[in-house]
Design a protein around this motif. Sequence first.
Motif, short mmCIF file in Angstrom:
data_model
loop_
_atom_site.label_atom_id
_atom_site.label_comp_id
_atom_site.label_asym_id
_atom_site.label_seq_id
_atom_site.Cartn_x
_atom_site.Cartn_y
_atom_site.Cartn_z
N ASN A 119 0.82 -1.21 0.00
CA ASN A 119 0.00 0.00 0.00
C ASN A 119 0.86 1.27 0.00
OD1 ASN A 119 -1.16 -2.26 1.83
ND2 ASN A 119 -2.98 -1.24 1.05
N CYS A 121 0.23 5.76 -0.06
CA CYS A 121 -0.71 6.89 0.00
C CYS A 121 -0.27 7.98 -0.96
CB CYS A 121 -0.77 7.43 1.42
SG CYS A 121 -1.88 8.84 1.64
N ARG A 124 -4.96 12.97 -3.94
CA ARG A 124 -5.87 12.91 -5.08
C ARG A 124 -5.57 14.08 -6.02
NH1 ARG A 124 -12.06 11.84 -3.33
NH2 ARG A 124 -11.50 11.44 -1.17
N ARG A 138 -7.38 15.35 0.83
CA ARG A 138 -7.97 14.19 0.16
C ARG A 138 -6.86 13.34 -0.47
NH1 ARG A 138 -13.25 15.42 0.37
NH2 ARG A 138 -13.82 17.62 0.38
N THR A 139 -6.86 12.05 -0.12
CA THR A 139 -5.82 11.16 -0.61
C THR A 139 -6.42 9.86 -1.14
OG1 THR A 139 -5.41 9.87 1.43
CG2 THR A 139 -4.36 12.04 1.27
N LEU A 140 -5.56 9.04 -1.74
CA LEU A 140 -5.93 7.71 -2.19
C LEU A 140 -4.93 6.71 -1.62
CD1 LEU A 140 -6.66 8.32 -5.99
CD2 LEU A 140 -8.36 7.86 -4.21
N LYS A 142 -3.38 3.29 -2.37
CA LYS A 142 -3.25 2.43 -3.55
C LYS A 142 -2.52 1.15 -3.22
CE LYS A 142 -3.49 6.06 -7.04
NZ LYS A 142 -2.95 6.53 -8.32
N ASP A 148 -8.43 1.50 -5.67
CA ASP A 148 -7.98 2.58 -4.80
C ASP A 148 -9.01 2.85 -3.71
OD1 ASP A 148 -5.86 2.79 -6.51
OD2 ASP A 148 -6.57 4.61 -7.51
N ILE A 149 -8.54 3.24 -2.53
CA ILE A 149 -9.42 3.57 -1.41
C ILE A 149 -9.31 5.06 -1.14
CG2 ILE A 149 -9.93 3.20 1.03
CD1 ILE A 149 -8.65 0.42 0.74
N ALA A 150 -10.43 5.76 -1.17
CA ALA A 150 -10.44 7.21 -0.93
C ALA A 150 -10.39 7.48 0.57
CB ALA A 150 -11.70 7.83 -1.53
N ASP A 152 -9.99 10.76 3.29
CA ASP A 152 -9.94 12.20 3.53
C ASP A 152 -9.61 12.45 4.99
OD1 ASP A 152 -10.78 12.41 0.93
OD2 ASP A 152 -12.87 12.82 1.44
N GLU A 172 -13.98 6.25 2.18
CA GLU A 172 -14.99 5.94 1.16
C GLU A 172 -16.35 6.57 1.48
OE1 GLU A 172 -14.66 4.28 -1.79
OE2 GLU A 172 -12.51 4.28 -1.46
#
Length: 217
Positions: A119, A121, A124, A138-140, A142, A148-150, A152, A172
């Motif tokens: 994983n 980070c 976004r 705001r990030t993802l 990966k 991808d997981i959103a 914030d 999410e």
Amino acid sequence: MQRRELVLGAIGSACLTLTAVPVWAENVEDPYAWVVGVSNGVLDAIRADPRLQQGDQEALQALVDQHIMPNVDFPMITRMTVGPRWRKATKEERVRLQNGFEKLLMRVYSGALKTVKDNVCELRPSRNRRVSDELVVRTLLKSSGAPDIALDYRIYRNKRKNEWKIVDVNVEGIWMVENYRSQFASTLSNEGIQGLIQLLEEKSEEIVKKNQTGLSA
């Protein structure tokens, strides 16, 4: 990974300050670089420590004490989660609520540690990188072969100490504070503060047993 584990993995990742990050005006770390840097730092730390990957409580407690608590405004998180009833709680009850909520989150987080693989980070994509005393980063999250997981992060600048603090995490579309406040609402309404303290302790023990069973399976 269960959604509650994602919430804790997110907030835990954001709180463990393990890497150096750039600074901006007034010697305050750039909030975007800070969130990404510390998130990737803790992911690297988990991958490097077999005890954390196995959900070892002593190793996790050490990380919480040394890195999470200094970077999260946990009293504010607990106060927002409890809601209006917080004002009626005694000083002793507030301490027990905070301790109970901390243990619950830590033990949920421990169940997510063993899911960390490759994983990483990332921020976004956005043209807006405004910096203010309160903002959402705001990030993802990966990982190869997975969506991808959103994530914030709601943060604010502590003006007295001139540093950033995390006060909420969105996984999410679900904010941690709102999610737990909804879960605790009926207990607070029917059983009051003491009922919530008992619930926090019981849930924490349930998660410990569940994690132990999973590790021994």
